[in-house]
Write an enzyme that holds these catalytic residues in place. Structure first.
Site, mmCIF file in Angstrom:
data_model
loop_
_atom_site.group_PDB
_atom_site.id
_atom_site.type_symbol
_atom_site.label_atom_id
_atom_site.label_comp_id
_atom_site.label_asym_id
_atom_site.label_seq_id
_atom_site.Cartn_x
_atom_site.Cartn_y
_atom_site.Cartn_z
ATOM 1 N N ARG A 72 -29.576 135.112 -27.673
ATOM 2 C CA ARG A 72 -29.258 133.726 -28.017
ATOM 3 C C ARG A 72 -29.291 133.610 -29.538
ATOM 4 O O ARG A 72 -30.166 134.204 -30.193
ATOM 5 C CB ARG A 72 -30.292 132.752 -27.425
ATOM 6 C CG ARG A 72 -30.200 132.544 -25.937
ATOM 7 C CD ARG A 72 -28.988 131.709 -25.533
ATOM 8 N NE ARG A 72 -28.933 131.449 -24.097
ATOM 9 C CZ ARG A 72 -28.194 132.146 -23.224
ATOM 10 N NH1 ARG A 72 -27.450 133.164 -23.642
ATOM 11 N NH2 ARG A 72 -28.193 131.823 -21.947
ATOM 12 N N GLU A 119 -23.268 127.129 -31.060
ATOM 13 C CA GLU A 119 -21.971 127.508 -30.473
ATOM 14 C C GLU A 119 -21.201 126.267 -30.040
ATOM 15 O O GLU A 119 -21.815 125.314 -29.556
ATOM 16 C CB GLU A 119 -22.210 128.428 -29.280
ATOM 17 C CG GLU A 119 -22.869 129.737 -29.703
ATOM 18 C CD GLU A 119 -23.231 130.636 -28.518
ATOM 19 O OE1 GLU A 119 -22.877 130.307 -27.371
ATOM 20 O OE2 GLU A 119 -23.878 131.658 -28.763
ATOM 21 N N HIS A 126 -19.394 134.784 -27.669
ATOM 22 C CA HIS A 126 -20.284 134.759 -26.502
ATOM 23 C C HIS A 126 -19.581 135.265 -25.235
ATOM 24 O O HIS A 126 -19.363 134.511 -24.282
ATOM 25 C CB HIS A 126 -20.831 133.341 -26.281
ATOM 26 C CG HIS A 126 -22.096 133.333 -25.457
ATOM 27 N ND1 HIS A 126 -23.084 132.391 -25.588
ATOM 28 C CD2 HIS A 126 -22.541 134.173 -24.476
ATOM 29 C CE1 HIS A 126 -24.071 132.633 -24.734
ATOM 30 N NE2 HIS A 126 -23.749 133.719 -24.045
HETATM 31 P P1 NAP Z 1 -35.517 139.417 -19.011
HETATM 32 O O1 NAP Z 1 -35.375 140.499 -17.972
HETATM 33 O O2 NAP Z 1 -36.378 138.256 -18.722
HETATM 34 O O3 NAP Z 1 -35.999 140.152 -20.349
HETATM 35 C C1 NAP Z 1 -36.445 139.455 -21.452
HETATM 36 C C2 NAP Z 1 -37.408 140.326 -22.243
HETATM 37 O O4 NAP Z 1 -37.833 139.612 -23.390
HETATM 38 C C3 NAP Z 1 -38.634 140.753 -21.475
HETATM 39 O O5 NAP Z 1 -38.760 142.147 -21.597
HETATM 40 C C4 NAP Z 1 -39.792 140.047 -22.162
HETATM 41 O O6 NAP Z 1 -40.891 140.945 -22.211
HETATM 42 C C5 NAP Z 1 -39.250 139.759 -23.549
HETATM 43 N N1 NAP Z 1 -39.774 138.510 -24.100
HETATM 44 C C6 NAP Z 1 -39.877 137.301 -23.504
HETATM 45 N N2 NAP Z 1 -40.429 136.405 -24.336
HETATM 46 C C7 NAP Z 1 -40.681 137.071 -25.488
HETATM 47 C C8 NAP Z 1 -41.255 136.663 -26.735
HETATM 48 N N3 NAP Z 1 -41.714 135.412 -26.935
HETATM 49 N N4 NAP Z 1 -41.359 137.609 -27.708
HETATM 50 C C9 NAP Z 1 -40.920 138.877 -27.499
HETATM 51 N N5 NAP Z 1 -40.375 139.296 -26.335
HETATM 52 C C10 NAP Z 1 -40.254 138.403 -25.343
HETATM 53 O O7 NAP Z 1 -34.093 138.821 -19.381
HETATM 54 P P2 NAP Z 1 -32.674 139.562 -19.344
HETATM 55 O O8 NAP Z 1 -32.070 139.417 -17.998
HETATM 56 O O9 NAP Z 1 -32.818 140.922 -19.911
HETATM 57 O O10 NAP Z 1 -31.863 138.597 -20.350
HETATM 58 C C11 NAP Z 1 -32.276 138.475 -21.694
HETATM 59 C C12 NAP Z 1 -31.531 137.358 -22.389
HETATM 60 O O11 NAP Z 1 -30.195 137.766 -22.665
HETATM 61 C C13 NAP Z 1 -31.356 136.080 -21.555
HETATM 62 O O12 NAP Z 1 -32.481 135.242 -21.650
HETATM 63 C C14 NAP Z 1 -30.103 135.442 -22.124
HETATM 64 O O13 NAP Z 1 -30.419 134.433 -23.048
HETATM 65 C C15 NAP Z 1 -29.396 136.595 -22.831
HETATM 66 N N6 NAP Z 1 -28.071 136.845 -22.254
HETATM 67 C C16 NAP Z 1 -26.956 136.782 -23.055
HETATM 68 C C17 NAP Z 1 -25.712 137.051 -22.506
HETATM 69 C C18 NAP Z 1 -24.461 137.008 -23.351
HETATM 70 O O14 NAP Z 1 -23.407 136.683 -22.831
HETATM 71 N N7 NAP Z 1 -24.510 137.364 -24.609
HETATM 72 C C19 NAP Z 1 -25.575 137.338 -21.158
HETATM 73 C C20 NAP Z 1 -26.726 137.398 -20.378
HETATM 74 C C21 NAP Z 1 -27.976 137.165 -20.937
HETATM 75 P P3 NAP Z 1 -42.412 140.409 -22.215
HETATM 76 O O15 NAP Z 1 -42.531 139.514 -21.020
HETATM 77 O O16 NAP Z 1 -43.217 141.671 -22.136
HETATM 78 O O17 NAP Z 1 -42.579 139.700 -23.513
#
Ligand code: NAP
Length: 324
Positions: free
Chosen positions: A235, A264, A282
């Site tokens: 994000r 965005e 995006h």
């Molecule tokens: P996820 O499985 O929940 O992974 C998020 C990771 O971030 C976890 O490993 C978590 O580890 C870590 N995290 C959470 N809060 C944190 C903090 N305050 N400081 C540091 N690390 C933190 O999510 P995902 O499915 O991989 O998706 C990740 C993100 O990608 C989504 O939230 C979304 O916004 C974005 N996304 C973007 C697109 C795009 O089109 N560009 C598409 C899909 C997703 P810990 O719990 O150990 O901290």
């Protein structure tokens, strides 16, 4: 003929035609985006709505919940739900679901594409050829992915998919999150600045929201250093965009590949004017294949709920007790 006591679902914003079609086969579907007067539509149908289907990045807050007193479930398109007030949903006993996993590989593919395009200046080389400059001189040599160290901020579903791809490219991987993970071979850093100092590629893959707002700041960028590359597929809110632009301009980092932005679809002009960036609108999950899978999961969550089962992919913050 279907009876009129089918659950009533409100589609806030059109995501895909097949989503609306599938929902319409099972529920009484209302389309807020098609309503000529949003307020009047909410006043009339709001009290009957039991489920919401929402497009990615749609703000959903307490003011909307006030208009929907019998709402049970919000089914969101996309894995990130930072625009949904899940605290408020939880307080009201409303379940929120999202579409994790089915998009991880697609987004990770795009992250690697962004990384390669940024490091090897693929888009600049394409523009060079089309402008006829190749006839005058070869394209300048670029930096390389060889012997680079990548730091992943957020080693979750997408971060892990990025890490396995980086391993295949021979790139060293380390990560930062709120806690170390036992089942991965990568080095853990308990601070983001420590990760940045030990890396020359920083890949942002953690969720948006208040906890991560602006955490990639001037100090983190300085720690990454003059060979540093920032890739953001998470994000825009995680990065201090002004600090990033200043670092790119000053050459205190080398380049950035960004799929997401703070406001965005508006991208700051001074960021867009820089030659050491690759900027995408995006599109991380934006293939026909993956968006179709996300649409199916959005509808499957609503189907499960109104079949009286637990939803398939609820967010952890809200109750997921199964439909009434
Ligand atoms: P996820 O499985 O929940 O992974 C998020 C990771 O971030 C976890 O490993 C978590 O580890 C870590 N995290 C959470 N809060 C944190 C903090 N305050 N400081 C540091 N690390 C933190 O999510 P995902 O499915 O991989 O998706 C990740 C993100 O990608 C989504 O939230 C979304 O916004 C974005 N996304 C973007 C697109 C795009 O089109 N560009 C598409 C899909 C997703 P810990 O719990 O150990 O901290």
């Amino acid at each position: 003929m279907r009876s009129d006591d089918r659950p009533e679902i409100l589609l806030i914003r059109q995501t895909r035609p097949d989503v609306a079609e599938r929902l319409g086969q099972r529920f009484r579907l209302h389309r807020l985006d098609a309503a000529p007067d949003r307020d009047a539509a909410l006043a009339e149908i709001g009290p009957r709505i039991r489920g919401l289907a929402v497009g990615a990045m749609t703000p959903i807050d307490g003011a909307l919940f006030d208009r929907l007193p019998n709402l049970e479930i919000v089914s969101s398109f996309g894995v990130g739900y930072d625009t949904i007030d899940v605290g408020e949903a939880a307080r009201r006993g409303i379940c929120v679901t999202h579409t994790p996993d089915v998009l991880s590989d697609e987004v990770a593919d795009l992250a690697l594409g962004l990384l390669l395009a940024t490091v090897r200046r693929i888009l600049q080389a394409d523009r060079y050829l089309r402008a006829g400059q190749w006839r005058q001189a070869s394209f300048p040599l670029t930096t390389s992915l060889r012997e680079r160290r990548a730091g992943i901020l957020g080693l979750g579903r997408i971060g892990r998919a990025i890490a396995t791809r980086l391993e295949a490219f021979g790139v060293h991987v380390a990560y930062h999150g709120r806690r170390p993970q036992d089942d991965v071979p990568y080095a853990y850093h308990d601070s983001l600045i420590g990760l940045a100092a030990a890396s020359d590629i920083l890949i942002v893959a953690a969720p948006g929201g208040p906890d991560t707002r602006g955490i990639v700041d001037a100090a983190v960028l300085a720690a990454l250093g003059p060979e540093g590359i920032v890739i953001n597929i998470a994000r825009g809110s995680l990065i201090d965009e002004a600090a990033l632009t200043a670092a790119l301009k000053a050459g205190t980092i080398l380049g950035a590949g960004l799929d997401v932005f703070a406001n965005e679809p508006h991208v700051p002009e001074d960021l867009a004017a820089l030659d050491n960036t690759v900027l995408l609108p995006h599109v991380g999950s934006g293939s026909h294949y993956t968006r179709a899978a996300m649409g199916r999961l959005l509808t499957d969550n609503l189907f499960a709920w109104f079949d009286g089962q637990a939803p398939l992919t609820p967010v952890p913050e809200t109750p997921a007790r199964g439909g009434r």
